[in-house]
Design a protein around this motif. Structure first.
Motif, PDB file in Angstrom:
ATOM      1  N   ARG A 159      -0.857   6.206  -5.035  1.00 26.65           N
ATOM      2  CA  ARG A 159      -0.663   5.319  -3.889  1.00 26.65           C
ATOM      3  C   ARG A 159      -1.438   4.025  -4.058  1.00 26.65           C
ATOM      4  O   ARG A 159      -2.533   4.021  -4.613  1.00 26.65           O
ATOM      5  CB  ARG A 159      -1.200   5.996  -2.616  1.00 26.65           C
ATOM      6  CG  ARG A 159      -0.228   6.931  -2.018  1.00 26.65           C
ATOM      7  CD  ARG A 159      -0.715   7.516  -0.716  1.00 26.65           C
ATOM      8  NE  ARG A 159       0.249   8.525  -0.299  1.00 26.65           N
ATOM      9  CZ  ARG A 159       1.407   8.229   0.272  1.00 26.65           C
ATOM     10  NH1 ARG A 159       1.707   6.972   0.538  1.00 26.65           N
ATOM     11  NH2 ARG A 159       2.263   9.184   0.592  1.00 26.65           N
ATOM     12  N   CYS A 160      -0.860   2.921  -3.528  1.00 24.26           N
ATOM     13  CA  CYS A 160      -1.566   1.647  -3.507  1.00 24.26           C
ATOM     14  C   CYS A 160      -2.699   1.748  -2.499  1.00 24.26           C
ATOM     15  O   CYS A 160      -2.485   2.186  -1.366  1.00 24.26           O
ATOM     16  CB  CYS A 160      -0.607   0.524  -3.110  1.00 24.26           C
ATOM     17  SG  CYS A 160      -1.435  -1.043  -2.819  1.00 24.26           S
ATOM     18  N   GLU A 161      -3.899   1.335  -2.885  1.00 25.81           N
ATOM     19  CA  GLU A 161      -5.038   1.484  -1.981  1.00 25.81           C
ATOM     20  C   GLU A 161      -4.963   0.480  -0.834  1.00 25.81           C
ATOM     21  O   GLU A 161      -5.601   0.644   0.190  1.00 25.81           O
ATOM     22  CB  GLU A 161      -6.366   1.331  -2.736  1.00 25.81           C
ATOM     23  CG  GLU A 161      -6.598  -0.059  -3.275  1.00 25.81           C
ATOM     24  CD  GLU A 161      -8.022  -0.256  -3.780  1.00 25.81           C
ATOM     25  OE1 GLU A 161      -8.902   0.538  -3.428  1.00 25.81           O
ATOM     26  OE2 GLU A 161      -8.233  -1.231  -4.527  1.00 25.81           O
ATOM     27  N   ILE A 162      -4.149  -0.581  -1.000  1.00 25.39           N
ATOM     28  CA  ILE A 162      -4.029  -1.587   0.062  1.00 25.39           C
ATOM     29  C   ILE A 162      -2.917  -1.225   1.046  1.00 25.39           C
ATOM     30  O   ILE A 162      -3.138  -1.124   2.245  1.00 25.39           O
ATOM     31  CB  ILE A 162      -3.735  -2.984  -0.536  1.00 25.39           C
ATOM     32  CG1 ILE A 162      -4.820  -3.379  -1.556  1.00 25.39           C
ATOM     33  CG2 ILE A 162      -3.593  -4.050   0.558  1.00 25.39           C
ATOM     34  CD1 ILE A 162      -6.201  -3.604  -0.969  1.00 25.39           C
ATOM     35  N   CYS A 163      -1.686  -1.002   0.508  1.00 28.36           N
ATOM     36  CA  CYS A 163      -0.554  -0.820   1.426  1.00 28.36           C
ATOM     37  C   CYS A 163      -0.017   0.607   1.447  1.00 28.36           C
ATOM     38  O   CYS A 163       0.978   0.885   2.114  1.00 28.36           O
ATOM     39  CB  CYS A 163       0.561  -1.804   1.090  1.00 28.36           C
ATOM     40  SG  CYS A 163       1.405  -1.400  -0.452  1.00 28.36           S
ATOM     41  N   SER A 164      -0.676   1.476   0.705  1.00 25.61           N
ATOM     42  CA  SER A 164      -0.316   2.897   0.684  1.00 25.61           C
ATOM     43  C   SER A 164       1.087   3.201   0.169  1.00 25.61           C
ATOM     44  O   SER A 164       1.614   4.284   0.388  1.00 25.61           O
ATOM     45  CB  SER A 164      -0.449   3.524   2.087  1.00 25.61           C
ATOM     46  OG  SER A 164      -1.755   3.390   2.523  1.00 25.61           O
ATOM     47  N   GLN A 171       1.923  -4.234 -11.040  1.00 26.29           N
ATOM     48  CA  GLN A 171       1.246  -4.512  -9.766  1.00 26.29           C
ATOM     49  C   GLN A 171       2.027  -3.797  -8.671  1.00 26.29           C
ATOM     50  O   GLN A 171       3.180  -3.417  -8.875  1.00 26.29           O
ATOM     51  CB  GLN A 171       1.168  -6.015  -9.508  1.00 26.29           C
ATOM     52  CG  GLN A 171       2.521  -6.693  -9.498  1.00 26.29           C
ATOM     53  CD  GLN A 171       2.396  -8.216  -9.427  1.00 26.29           C
ATOM     54  OE1 GLN A 171       1.351  -8.769  -9.743  1.00 26.29           O
ATOM     55  NE2 GLN A 171       3.448  -8.865  -8.995  1.00 26.29           N
ATOM     56  N   CYS A 172       1.398  -3.611  -7.546  1.00 27.68           N
ATOM     57  CA  CYS A 172       2.066  -2.877  -6.473  1.00 27.68           C
ATOM     58  C   CYS A 172       3.374  -3.582  -6.114  1.00 27.68           C
ATOM     59  O   CYS A 172       3.369  -4.773  -5.812  1.00 27.68           O
ATOM     60  CB  CYS A 172       1.151  -2.799  -5.246  1.00 27.68           C
ATOM     61  SG  CYS A 172       2.032  -2.162  -3.795  1.00 27.68           S
ATOM     62  N   PRO A 173       4.501  -2.895  -6.186  1.00 27.91           N
ATOM     63  CA  PRO A 173       5.798  -3.528  -5.930  1.00 27.91           C
ATOM     64  C   PRO A 173       5.899  -4.070  -4.508  1.00 27.91           C
ATOM     65  O   PRO A 173       6.735  -4.917  -4.220  1.00 27.91           O
ATOM     66  CB  PRO A 173       6.801  -2.389  -6.130  1.00 27.91           C
ATOM     67  CG  PRO A 173       6.083  -1.340  -6.889  1.00 27.91           C
ATOM     68  CD  PRO A 173       4.641  -1.469  -6.518  1.00 27.91           C
ATOM     69  N   GLN A 174       5.034  -3.615  -3.630  1.00 32.99           N
ATOM     70  CA  GLN A 174       5.115  -4.043  -2.235  1.00 32.99           C
ATOM     71  C   GLN A 174       4.125  -5.158  -1.906  1.00 32.99           C
ATOM     72  O   GLN A 174       4.495  -6.176  -1.361  1.00 32.99           O
ATOM     73  CB  GLN A 174       4.859  -2.842  -1.325  1.00 32.99           C
ATOM     74  CG  GLN A 174       5.127  -3.112   0.134  1.00 32.99           C
ATOM     75  CD  GLN A 174       5.327  -1.807   0.895  1.00 32.99           C
ATOM     76  OE1 GLN A 174       6.409  -1.229   0.907  1.00 32.99           O
ATOM     77  NE2 GLN A 174       4.244  -1.331   1.503  1.00 32.99           N
ATOM     78  N   CYS A 175       2.836  -4.968  -2.269  1.00 35.01           N
ATOM     79  CA  CYS A 175       1.832  -5.967  -1.881  1.00 35.01           C
ATOM     80  C   CYS A 175       1.277  -6.748  -3.063  1.00 35.01           C
ATOM     81  O   CYS A 175       0.420  -7.601  -2.901  1.00 35.01           O
ATOM     82  CB  CYS A 175       0.690  -5.303  -1.112  1.00 35.01           C
ATOM     83  SG  CYS A 175      -0.397  -4.324  -2.165  1.00 35.01           S
ATOM     84  N   GLU A 176       1.763  -6.460  -4.277  1.00 37.48           N
ATOM     85  CA  GLU A 176       1.369  -7.156  -5.501  1.00 37.48           C
ATOM     86  C   GLU A 176      -0.090  -6.968  -5.879  1.00 37.48           C
ATOM     87  O   GLU A 176      -0.626  -7.692  -6.710  1.00 37.48           O
ATOM     88  CB  GLU A 176       1.703  -8.664  -5.407  1.00 37.48           C
ATOM     89  CG  GLU A 176       3.195  -8.906  -5.226  1.00 37.48           C
ATOM     90  CD  GLU A 176       3.572 -10.379  -5.324  1.00 37.48           C
ATOM     91  OE1 GLU A 176       2.663 -11.228  -5.383  1.00 37.48           O
ATOM     92  OE2 GLU A 176       4.777 -10.656  -5.356  1.00 37.48           O
TER      93      GLU A 176
HETATM   94 ZN   LIG Z   1       0.432  -2.279  -2.290  1.00 38.49          ZN
END
Ligand SMILES: [Zn+2]
Ligand SMILES: [Zn+2]
Length: 577
Positions: free
Chosen positions: A152-157, A135-140
Motif C-alpha cells: 500500500r502507498c503510505e500516503i494515499c493507501s 511511483q504511486c499511480p494515484q498520488c505519485e
Molecule cells: Zn499514493
C-alpha cells in the motif's frame, strides 16, 4: 526470536531465484512478525544497507543460517554483491537506491520484489510487456521497499495490485529492454554485437554525447533527447534512461547505417565549440581497444565527409589521427596549393589537360574545388620523376643539345606536362639508359682504350657520334669500361679494336644505303673508266646518288641492282665484239 532447537526462524519461506535479498528480508520479517529494523539490527546492517541489497559477507552468512532451508542458496540473481559483480562505476550508474518499482501483473502472480527492479535502466517487464511502475499511480509518491512490501502507498493507501500500468507498443524499447535483461547476469552474452552488458553501458555513456538534443529515434516521444543526466525527484528517471538506451540500441542496429544517420544529424545540429566538445567526449571511448569496431566506422564516416567537402582536415578526428588523411579520396584545392605550392591557375590548367581531376561543388553558399587524390598523387609522383633536359645532361655528362639529339633518336621520350613549353624526361628512363651504356668498372684499364670524347673527335670525319656509340653499345659491338667512380657516359672508355670494327660496319651500312662509288664499280666489273661512262651514256643508266663536293666536282654512287644492270650491258657488249 530464534527457534531454540535449530537457531532458525520459525517460518522460513524459499527464496525465489530472481527475488532481491532486501525484498526477501522484508518478506521474512513480515511472515515472522518481526519489525524489519529488528532483523537488520540482528544482521548488523543499517536500514539503508538492508533496504538496498548491501549485505556484507557476515550478514549473508548469518541471514542464511537464520532462514535458508536445506538446498536453498543465495545467488547473484538475488542481488547479492552487486557492487562487486558490476564494478563500482557501473553499479553506481544503474542501481536504484531507497525506492523500488514493480510490474503490476508480476505481483498479481506472486507478490515479491524482483532483483531486476533494482536497475534504473530496466523499465519494462518483458514478460508482460508492461512499463514498470516507479511511483504511486494515484498520488505519485515514490515507493519505498517498506510500502511495496506492505502493498500500500503510505500516503494515499492505494493498493499497488489495484492498478495496471501502460502497455508498451514500442518494438525498439521492447527489444532493447529484452537484451538488457538477457545479458545482465551473463558476461558472455552480447547486448549488441561485440558488447556485453558492461561494455554496452560504456558505449551508451559515450553515445549520449552524439544523441543529446537529437530526435527520439525510437519514436517513443516527440521530445528532444535532452535528459540523460537529469534527475527526477532525486533519482534517475527510469523511463527516460530506458528511452535513452533504446536510442543507443537503435543507433547500433544495422551497423553502421543508423550510426551514420545519428552522426549526420549530429553534425547538422551542432556547430563550433559544442560540436568539437561533444565529439571529443564521444571519442574517449576509442581509448579502449574493445571499441575499435566503432572507431573504424567513425573514421570511415569522416573520411567520406572530408571527401565530400563537408568537414576540413583540421576536424578533430583528423587532428587526433593525422594518418587517416592519407586515406582520403579528395583534397580541397586550398590544401593542395598549400602543400604542393601549385597555384590555382596551374591546378585548373592541369585539370583541363586531364593531368588532375578537380570536382566542383557548391556548398554552404560557396564554390568548393576538390582535387581527386589519386590523380594528384600520380601527378606528383610523375612530376617528381620528371627532370629537365639540363638535368638529364648533368646525369649522362653532356650538354642539353646532345640530350636533345639522344631524344630525337628515340632513346629518351620527351614528356610535356599540360601546356608547359619545356619537355621533361622520366628519370627512370634516363637511369635505364645509363645502366645500359655506363662502362663496367675496372681498376686496370688498358692504356690503348679510348675515352668517350676522344672517340668522338678521333672519328668525327666518319660521323661517328654519341648516337652511334649508344647504338653499338646496345647491339653489343661496344663494351664500355670506366676506371673512375664518376658515373657519366663521358667517363666511358672503349676498345680501339671494337671501335674499328664498328667503323667498318658503319661504312658498309652507309655504302648499302648510298651504293658503290664510281671507282669501286670499275674495280668490281674490271672495266675502264671510259668504257663505264660509255655504257652509262648509251644505256641511259643514271647514278643512284650524286654527291656534289665543295669544289663542285661530283661523286657518283650505284646501288647493287644498278651495278648488275651495268654488268649485263658489259657482258652483252663483250659478247657482240
Ligand atoms: Zn499514493
Ligand atoms: Zn510483469
Amino acid at each position: 526470536m530464534k527457534n531454540d532447537n535449530y537457531g532458525k526462524l520459525l517460518i522460513r519461506p524459499f527464496i525465489q531465484c530472481n527475488e532481491s535479498l532486501s525484498g526477501f528480508l522484508y518478506r521474512v520479517s513480515l511472515m515472522n512478525n518481526y519489525r524489519f529494523s529488528y532483523l537488520s539490527n540482528f544482521l548488523h546492517l543499517s536500514i539503508y544497507e538492508a533496504q538496498n541489497n548491501e549485505f556484507n559477507q557476515e550478514a549473508i552468512e548469518k541471514f542464511s543460517d537464520l532462514v535458508l532451508r536445506n538446498n536453498d542458496s543465495i545467488s547473484e540473481k538475488n542481488g547479492y554483491n552487486l557492487n562487486n559483480f558490476f564494478g563500482y562505476e557501473l553499479y553506481s550508474k544503474i542501481i536504484m537506491k531507497n525506492k523500488v518499482k514493480y510490474c503490476p501483473l508480476c505481483i498479481k502472480e506472486k507478490y515479491y520484489h524482483r532483483t531486476v527492479w533494482c536497475f534504473t535502466p530496466i523499465h519494462l517487464c518483458v514478460f508482460h510487456n508492461l512499463m514498470l511502475v516507479d511511483q504511486c499511480p494515484q498520488c505519485e509518491h515514490s515507493i519505498s521497499m517498506a510500502d511495496f512490501m506492505n502493498r500500500r502507498c503510505e500516503i494515499c493507501s492505494l493498493n499497488y495490485e489495484d492498478r495496471e500500468s501502460a502497455n508498451n507498443d514500442n518494438l525498439i524499447l521492447m527489444k532493447s529492454q529484452q537484451q538488457l535483461i538477457n545479458c545482465v547476469w551473463d558476461k558472455e552474452r552480447y547486448v549488441i554485437p561485440y558488447c556485453n552488458f558492461g561494455q554496452y553501458f560504456r558505449l551508451a555513456n559515450s553515445s549520449y554525447h552524439l544523441l543529446i538534443n537529437g530526435k527520439d529515434y525510437t519514436a517513443m516521444t516527440t521530445e528532444k533527447l535532452s535528459f540523460f543526466y537529469n534527475r527526477s525527484k532525486g533519482g534517475k528517471s527510469g523511463l527516460k534512461l530506458a528511452n535513452a538506451l533504446a536510442n543507443v540500441y537503435w543507433m547500433y542496429l544495422d551497423f553502421p547505417r543508423n550510426f551514420y544517420i545519428v552522426l549526420g544529424d549530429f553534425l547538422n545540429r551542432n556547430e563550433g565549440k559544442q560540436r568539437y566538445e561533444r565529439l571529443k567526449n564521444f571519442e574517449i571511448i576509442f581509448d579502449d581497444q574493445e571499441f575499435n569496431w566503432v572507431q573504424n566506422a567513425y573514421n570511415a564516416y569522416f573520411l567520406k565527409q572530408i571527401d565530400e567537402g563537408y568537414v576540413r582536415k583540421d576536424f578533430s578526428v583528423f587532428k587526433k589521427n593525422p594518418g587517416l588523411l592519407a586515406d582520403r579520396c579528395k583534397i580541397r584545392r586550398e590544401e593542395v596549393r598549400q602543400v604542393t605550392g601549385i597555384a590555382y591557375e596551374k591546378l585548373h590548367e592541369l585539370s583541363d589537360y586531364s593531368e588532375l581531376h578537380i570536382e566542383k561543388k557548391y556548398l554552404h553558399g560557396q564554390q568548393r574545388y576538390l582535387v581527386e587524390k589519386t590523380t594528384l598523387d600520380d601527378f606528383l609522383k610523375n612530376r617528381q620523376s620528371l627532370i629537365s633536359k639540363k638535368e638529364v645532361g648533368l646525369i649522362i655528362g653532356f650538354i642539353p643539345d646532345t640530350v636533345q639529339k639522344i631524344a630525337n633518336a628515340g632513346y629518351l621520350t620527351p614528356i610535356r606536362v599540360a601546356n608547359s613549353p619545356n619537355a621533361m624526361f622520366q628519370i627512370d628512363e634516363v637511369n635505364k639508359l645509363m645502366q645500359d651504356c655506363l662502362g663496367e668498372y675496372t681498376e686496370n684499364l688498358d692504356p690503348s682504350m679510348v675515352r668517350f670524347h676522344n672517340v668522338l673527335s678521333k672519328y668525327a670525319k666518319y660521323a661517328f657520334t654519341i648516337l652511334e656509340i649508344i647504338a653499338f653499345t646496345y647491339s653489343g659491338h661496344l663494351n664500355p669500361y670506366r676506371n673512375s667512380e664518376s658515373q657519366t657516359l663521358a667517363d666511358n672508355y672503349y676498345d680501339e679494336g671494337q671501335l674499328k670494327s664498328c667503323l667498318d660496319l658503319l661504312k658498309r651500312r652507309r655504302q648499302e644505303e648510298k651504293g658503290l662509288h664510281f671507282n669501286d664499280v670499275t674495280k668490281i666489273l674490271k672495266i675502264g673508266e671510259k668504257k663505264l661512262w660509255r655504257i652509262l651514256r648509251e644505256q641511259d643508266i643514271k647514278a643512284d646518288f650524286t654527291l656534289v663536293m665543295k669544289d663542285g666536282r661530283k661523286r657518283y654512287y650505284f646501288k647493287e641492282e644498278t651495278v648488275s644492270r651495268i654488268k649485263r650491258c658489259k657482258n652483252l657488249l663483250e659478247g657482240m665484239s
